[in-house]
Design an enzyme around this catalytic site. Structure first.
Site, PDB file in Angstrom:
ATOM      1  N   ASP A 192       0.752  -1.016  -0.062  1.00 46.12           N
ATOM      2  CA  ASP A 192       0.150  -0.147   0.007  1.00 46.12           C
ATOM      3  C   ASP A 192       0.807   1.172  -0.080  1.00 46.12           C
ATOM      4  O   ASP A 192       2.176   1.241   0.198  1.00 46.12           O
ATOM      5  CB  ASP A 192      -0.920   0.050   1.182  1.00 46.12           C
ATOM      6  CG  ASP A 192      -0.284  -0.403   2.407  1.00 46.12           C
ATOM      7  OD1 ASP A 192       0.910  -0.450   2.594  1.00 46.12           O
ATOM      8  OD2 ASP A 192      -0.793  -0.482   3.466  1.00 46.12           O
ATOM      9  N   ASN A 220      -7.420  -2.181  14.508  1.00 44.66           N
ATOM     10  CA  ASN A 220      -8.927  -2.544  14.029  1.00 44.66           C
ATOM     11  C   ASN A 220      -8.750  -3.724  13.002  1.00 44.66           C
ATOM     12  O   ASN A 220      -9.897  -4.081  12.514  1.00 44.66           O
ATOM     13  CB  ASN A 220      -9.319  -1.156  13.176  1.00 44.66           C
ATOM     14  CG  ASN A 220      -8.911  -0.880  11.921  1.00 44.66           C
ATOM     15  OD1 ASN A 220      -7.828  -1.538  11.509  1.00 44.66           O
ATOM     16  ND2 ASN A 220      -9.208  -0.104  11.330  1.00 44.66           N
ATOM     17  N   HIS A 277      -7.212  -3.994  10.194  1.00 41.84           N
ATOM     18  CA  HIS A 277      -6.757  -3.943   8.923  1.00 41.84           C
ATOM     19  C   HIS A 277      -5.557  -4.901   8.496  1.00 41.84           C
ATOM     20  O   HIS A 277      -4.692  -4.854   8.961  1.00 41.84           O
ATOM     21  CB  HIS A 277      -6.928  -2.449   8.338  1.00 41.84           C
ATOM     22  CG  HIS A 277      -5.492  -1.491   8.835  1.00 41.84           C
ATOM     23  ND1 HIS A 277      -5.812  -0.166   9.428  1.00 41.84           N
ATOM     24  CD2 HIS A 277      -4.211  -1.654   8.839  1.00 41.84           C
ATOM     25  CE1 HIS A 277      -4.612   0.072   9.876  1.00 41.84           C
ATOM     26  NE2 HIS A 277      -3.336  -0.775   9.401  1.00 41.84           N
ATOM     27  N   GLU A 295      -9.721  -1.620   5.379  1.00 42.82           N
ATOM     28  CA  GLU A 295     -10.256  -1.331   6.698  1.00 42.82           C
ATOM     29  C   GLU A 295     -11.588  -2.139   6.873  1.00 42.82           C
ATOM     30  O   GLU A 295     -11.989  -2.519   5.935  1.00 42.82           O
ATOM     31  CB  GLU A 295     -10.534   0.292   6.454  1.00 42.82           C
ATOM     32  CG  GLU A 295      -9.357   1.321   6.331  1.00 42.82           C
ATOM     33  CD  GLU A 295      -8.655   1.581   7.573  1.00 42.82           C
ATOM     34  OE1 GLU A 295      -8.571   0.818   8.510  1.00 42.82           O
ATOM     35  OE2 GLU A 295      -7.798   2.419   7.786  1.00 42.82           O
TER      36      GLU A 295
HETATM   37  C1  GLP Z   1      -0.374   0.678   8.632  1.00 38.25           C
HETATM   38  C2  GLP Z   1      -0.050  -0.034   7.333  1.00 38.25           C
HETATM   39  C3  GLP Z   1      -0.155  -1.673   7.582  1.00 38.25           C
HETATM   40  C4  GLP Z   1       0.511  -2.247   8.795  1.00 38.25           C
HETATM   41  C5  GLP Z   1      -0.133  -1.301  10.079  1.00 38.25           C
HETATM   42  C6  GLP Z   1       0.257  -1.773  11.461  1.00 38.25           C
HETATM   43  O1  GLP Z   1      -1.447   1.410   8.533  1.00 38.25           O
HETATM   44  N1  GLP Z   1      -0.658   0.471   6.085  1.00 38.25           N
HETATM   45  O2  GLP Z   1       0.135  -2.307   6.466  1.00 38.25           O
HETATM   46  O3  GLP Z   1       0.369  -3.543   9.009  1.00 38.25           O
HETATM   47  O4  GLP Z   1      -0.233   0.095   9.959  1.00 38.25           O
HETATM   48  O5  GLP Z   1       1.277  -0.990  11.775  1.00 38.25           O
HETATM   49  P1  GLP Z   1       2.499  -1.246  12.876  1.00 38.25           P
HETATM   50  O6  GLP Z   1       2.980  -2.379  12.515  1.00 38.25           O
HETATM   51  O7  GLP Z   1       3.018   0.044  12.893  1.00 38.25           O
HETATM   52  O8  GLP Z   1       1.536  -1.486  14.004  1.00 38.25           O
END
Ligand code: GLP
Length: 243
Positions: A70, A137, A139, A144
């Site tokens: 993404d 959440n 995702h 989402e």
């Molecule tokens: C972001 C990314 C995700 C990632 C998530 C968790 O929003 N788009 O791909 O898995 O956050 O992030 P973190 O690893 O910092 O908890």
């Protein structure tokens, strides 16, 4: 769930080493692998370990094609909060990946960009190993919670909770982009193998729900229960409700 393998590691460093070893093993089986890569804080340790292995001559990415999950939209590649910048600073700037792909946050038309990105993944032969983090959440990528599992790469409006969670990387919440381009759930589910990483007590509830909760688009990560080959690596804090 014979399709899901779970490793509960002592801490984040051990989680990162295990994850890098799984990636290394995949590249030893197939040097020209297509890797799906993730951003966020969770995979940073894995990338550090991959750079260490690369410098030690223990891993080679020279035949690897990479596709990131993404990217914020719109965002320039030079913005230090873009995922393009993140990948350069954490991995691509230090190893010899043959081809890197990230959705273009500078594209004129996001619809065209999504369609082209999806086509490019298909043309590469598909993702051999997809690395995933998980949002609070549920995702995955930027898919989402919603009413139906989104299919292919698409443009998405970020949840208020995601904007809040990701604000820690920006000067303030108002600077977090409101939209993104993300691989869809179908894109992710087509990967031949999935590696899901989670660290810290804050992820314990969502990891339990992802693996053992109802399969519902209200928790996008729950769809992974339907994939045929998922490896989950958590540290003891994130894994406290699943072992
Ligand atoms: C972001 C990314 C995700 C990632 C998530 C968790 O929003 N788009 O791909 O898995 O956050 O992030 P973190 O690893 O910092 O908890």
């Amino acid at each position: 769930m014979s399709n899901v393998k779970i490793f509960v590691e002592k801490d984040y460093a051990a989680l990162s080493r295990r994850s890098a070893q799984i990636i290394k093993a995949r590249l030893e089986e197939k040097a020209a692998s297509v890797l799906g890569l993730a951003t966020g804080s969770t995979p940073i340790g894995t990338y550090e370990e991959l750079v260490r292995l690369f410098n030690a001559g223990e891993i080679d990415f020279s035949q690897v094609t990479a596709f990131n999950l993404d990217e914020y939209f719109p965002v320039t590649k030079e913005n230090n909060q873009s995922y393009a910048y993140f990948m350069r600073k954490n991995l691509f700037g230090f190893v010899n990946v043959k081809e890197t792909n990230i959705p273009n946050g500078e594209a004129k038309n996001h619809e065209t960009e999504c369609a082209e990105y999806e086509k490019k993944i298909a043309a590469s032969g598909g993702i051999d190993l997809q690395i995933l983090g998980i949002g609070n959440n549920g995702h995955i990528g930027f898919n989402e919670p919603t009413d139906v599992f989104p299919s292919v790469t698409h443009y998405v409006e970020l949840d208020a909770s995601t904007i809040k969670a990701n604000a820690r990387f920006f000067a303030n919440e108002s600077e977090v982009p409101r939209h993104a381009i993300t691989m869809g759930i179908k894109t992710i589910m087509q990967a031949k193998k999935i590696l899901l990483l989670a660290s810290g007590a804050g992820k314990a509830n969502i990891i339990r729900d992802a693996l053992f909760g109802a399969i519902t688009p209200a928790n996008p990560s729950s769809v992974l229960q339907l994939h045929h080959d998922v490896t989950v690596i958590v540290d003891e804090d994130a894994g406290k409700f699943i072992c």
